[in-house]
Structures are given as C-alpha cells and as structure tokens.
Design a protein around this motif. Structure first.
Motif, short mmCIF file in Angstrom:
data_model
loop_
_atom_site.label_atom_id
_atom_site.label_comp_id
_atom_site.label_asym_id
_atom_site.label_seq_id
_atom_site.Cartn_x
_atom_site.Cartn_y
_atom_site.Cartn_z
N ILE A 199 0.02 3.41 32.16
CA ILE A 199 -1.49 4.22 31.00
C ILE A 199 -2.38 3.06 31.77
CG2 ILE A 199 -2.34 3.58 29.14
CD1 ILE A 199 0.28 4.39 27.78
N ALA A 200 -2.33 1.72 32.51
CA ALA A 200 -3.52 0.66 32.33
C ALA A 200 -4.05 1.23 33.87
CB ALA A 200 -2.63 -0.76 32.39
N LYS A 201 -2.99 2.08 34.57
CA LYS A 201 -3.71 1.97 35.92
C LYS A 201 -4.70 3.35 35.49
CE LYS A 201 -0.04 1.06 38.70
NZ LYS A 201 1.34 0.98 39.11
N LEU A 202 -4.61 4.44 34.98
CA LEU A 202 -5.41 5.54 34.26
C LEU A 202 -6.60 5.26 33.87
CD1 LEU A 202 -2.44 7.86 33.82
CD2 LEU A 202 -4.12 7.97 35.61
N GLU A 203 -6.39 4.20 32.93
CA GLU A 203 -7.58 3.63 31.62
C GLU A 203 -8.81 2.88 32.86
OE1 GLU A 203 -5.56 3.18 27.44
OE2 GLU A 203 -5.51 1.46 29.31
N GLU A 204 -7.52 2.43 33.87
CA GLU A 204 -8.96 1.44 34.65
C GLU A 204 -9.59 2.18 35.60
OE1 GLU A 204 -10.53 -1.67 37.20
OE2 GLU A 204 -9.02 -1.41 34.97
N ALA A 205 -9.36 3.53 35.54
CA ALA A 205 -9.42 5.12 36.79
C ALA A 205 -10.92 5.43 35.31
CB ALA A 205 -8.87 5.85 37.65
N GLY A 206 -11.21 5.40 34.88
CA GLY A 206 -11.67 5.57 33.96
C GLY A 206 -11.14 6.97 33.46
N ASN A 207 -9.99 7.27 32.94
CA ASN A 207 -9.44 8.17 32.32
C ASN A 207 -8.49 8.22 31.47
OD1 ASN A 207 -7.96 10.64 32.13
ND2 ASN A 207 -8.24 11.50 34.68
N ARG A 208 -8.86 9.02 30.28
CA ARG A 208 -7.96 8.62 28.95
C ARG A 208 -7.46 10.23 28.13
NH1 ARG A 208 -10.58 4.53 29.99
NH2 ARG A 208 -10.51 3.32 28.56
N ASN A 209 -7.52 10.96 29.69
CA ASN A 209 -6.34 12.59 29.80
C ASN A 209 -5.19 12.03 29.86
OD1 ASN A 209 -8.76 13.27 28.14
ND2 ASN A 209 -10.05 13.62 30.11
N ILE A 210 -4.85 11.70 29.24
CA ILE A 210 -2.87 10.79 29.80
C ILE A 210 -1.62 11.63 29.04
CG2 ILE A 210 -1.61 9.00 30.01
CD1 ILE A 210 -4.12 7.27 30.35
N LEU A 211 -0.66 12.48 29.82
CA LEU A 211 0.37 12.56 29.04
C LEU A 211 1.40 11.80 29.56
CD1 LEU A 211 -0.57 15.90 29.26
CD2 LEU A 211 -1.01 15.48 27.24
N LEU A 212 1.98 11.76 28.75
CA LEU A 212 3.51 10.48 29.76
C LEU A 212 4.78 11.80 28.96
CD1 LEU A 212 2.91 7.34 28.13
CD2 LEU A 212 2.30 8.00 30.04
N THR A 213 5.73 12.16 30.08
CA THR A 213 6.79 12.67 30.10
C THR A 213 8.03 11.72 30.12
OG1 THR A 213 5.97 14.41 30.47
CG2 THR A 213 8.05 14.74 31.26
#
Length: 274
Positions: A150-164
């Motif tokens: 999640i931290a890597k995606l948020e660092e990229a400016g993305n909050r459209n995250i799904l975890l499977t």
C-alpha cells in the motif's frame, strides 16, 4: 475506509459485494466472450456488479510448454472487444513495467500477480497510472505485510487500491486460507477481494502444471463473504476440464448462479458489520 470507483461500480465501505469473473486465460476469443456474456447475464439477474477478467499472458507457469495465452498486443485487443461488447470493466494481470502503458489504455484494473507483489518498480509504476490496482497477496506474505505494498502505491499518488487474498503456502503443493487475513487486510483501509478459485489450487500438484480442488470453492466463498469481503474473484469456464490453464480449480459457469444466491444472502446479513 477508502472506496474504489471502477466505472460506475463503487467498491468498499458498506457497498454490496462486487464480482470479478471470467476464464483463467484468453483461449478462443469467441468462447471467451461467450463465457463473459453468460456470467454477465447471471450477475444481471442477481443485480451483482460485474467486472470481466481473463489473462492475456500467463507468465507464471509450471512448465515452459504450458499455454500462456495470445500475448500482450492480441490479448489487449480481445479484451477491448469484450469490454465494448459486454459494456463492463475489465481486468488482467501485468507482469513487467514495459506492459503497463499499453495495458492501462484498455484495462480498468491493473492486477499484480501474487508472485510479483513485492516488485517495487512494477507496483509503483502501476500506481502512477491512476488506474485501480489490485494486488494479490503473495502466498509467502503475512496479511499485515501488505501495508508495505500500500505504501508503494500511495507513494505513487494512488488511492485506488484493492488487496486480494488467494491462500498461503502450506507445505508442498498446497495452499490454505487463513480467514483472519481478510479483516486484517481490510483494517489497512482499502477494499479486500477474495480469490475463491486460486485459493483451492494445488501449485505444481500435477507435476508440470498446477492441480486444484474446485469442489471446495463454494465453501471458501461463503466463508469469505461471511468475513466481510468487498469483492469476489472467480475463474469460471463453460467446461473447465477443457480449460488451457487452471482447469482443475475453475468453476463451472452453470454452478455460478446458485453460489451467488448464497453470496447475496450472506453479504446482506453481514454488510452492516463491515
């Protein structure tokens, strides 16, 4: 909790459960479309939001000779056609940074395979597209480890995250699902998906390919929905034994509607507790 918007579908919070489903890999384009059409009709009758899935390339194969699909260019063209015909969002796996730009032009969700969930460049660059990114938890990770993804995606400016969740390695050629992982990952602030068909896979269990135990899909599905997941991921085929990938764990399309009826009833009962 963050919600994720995928076209007109809102995922997360107290929204009804969403279905991601389709064959494991793109085989014959018309058959792949027909499977998607059958699933859409079922989802429509039950009023379940539906997202189509199929892989254009199955890069994580047991054998060099295993069927991988049509590849990036042809596969994305087929997925674009299916998206137009069915009028639903589409998702497929990406395997390397060089695929991201082309994939993001077609896909509504970029999916990071479980074996690649720690690949920083792949995760970060997928996040930079702004597209929804579904990261499958590696079979080797604890659920709380997904906070680093999640931290890597948020660092990229993305909050459209799904975890499977798709099972954890349990000895050799076996997976087990720890249902504690679903609320643990959901506590990280993003919607959680349960991969009902890969969770019954027996990795490498057939020697040069994976095997599986599709008979347990309904049991794990109902348990996951009771645990409060936001989405279900299922690989579905009109005749799974003919499938060119994951034949042993794909669900028969004619078994899907009855299972989804159970899903709706359970989801209605637990949604207020999400």
């Amino acid at each position: 909790m963050h919600t994720v918007q995928i076209q007109n579908i809102t995922v997360g919070g107290q929204n009804p459960i969403v279905l991601i489903a389709g064959p494991c890999v793109i085989e014959d384009p018309e058959r792949t479309l027909a499977i998607g059409r059958s699933i859409k009709e079922i989802a429509g009758r039950l009023q379940i939001p539906y997202i189509f899935k199929a892989s254009y390339d199955k890069a994580n194969r047991s054998s060099y000779n295993s069927f991988r699909g049509p590849g990036l260019k042809e596969g994305l063209s087929i997925l674009a056609h299916i998206k137009k015909e069915l009028q639903v969002p589409v998702v497929s796996d990406i395997h390397c940074v060089t695929q991201i730009e082309a994939a993001a032009e077609v896909l509504d969700i970029l999916q990071i395979p479980a074996f690649l969930c720690r690949q920083t460049d792949l995760v970060y660059e997928a996040g930079r597209t702004g597209k929804a990114v579904n990261v499958k938890k590696g079979q080797f990770l604890a659920p709380l480890d997904m906070k680093n993804v999640i931290a890597k995606l948020e660092e990229a400016g993305n909050r459209n995250i799904l975890l499977t969740e798709r099972g954890a390695t349990f000895g050799y050629n076996n997976l087990v699902v720890d249902f504690r992982s679903l609320p643990i990952m959901r506590s990280l602030g993003y919607p959680v998906v349960f991969d009902a068909t890969h969770s019954v896979q027996l990795p490498g269990g057939a020697g040069t390919s994976s095997s599986g135990q599709r008979e347990f899909v309904p049991y794990l599905t109902r348990a996951a929905v009771a645990a409060g997941v936001d989405m279900l991921f299922m690989e579905v085929h009109d005749n799974p034994p003919e499938g060119k990938s994951d034949a042993a764990n794909m669900l028969y399309v004619d078994k899907l509607e009855a299972l989804l009826q159970d899903v709706i009833a359970i989801d209605d009962a637990v949604r207020k507790h999400k």
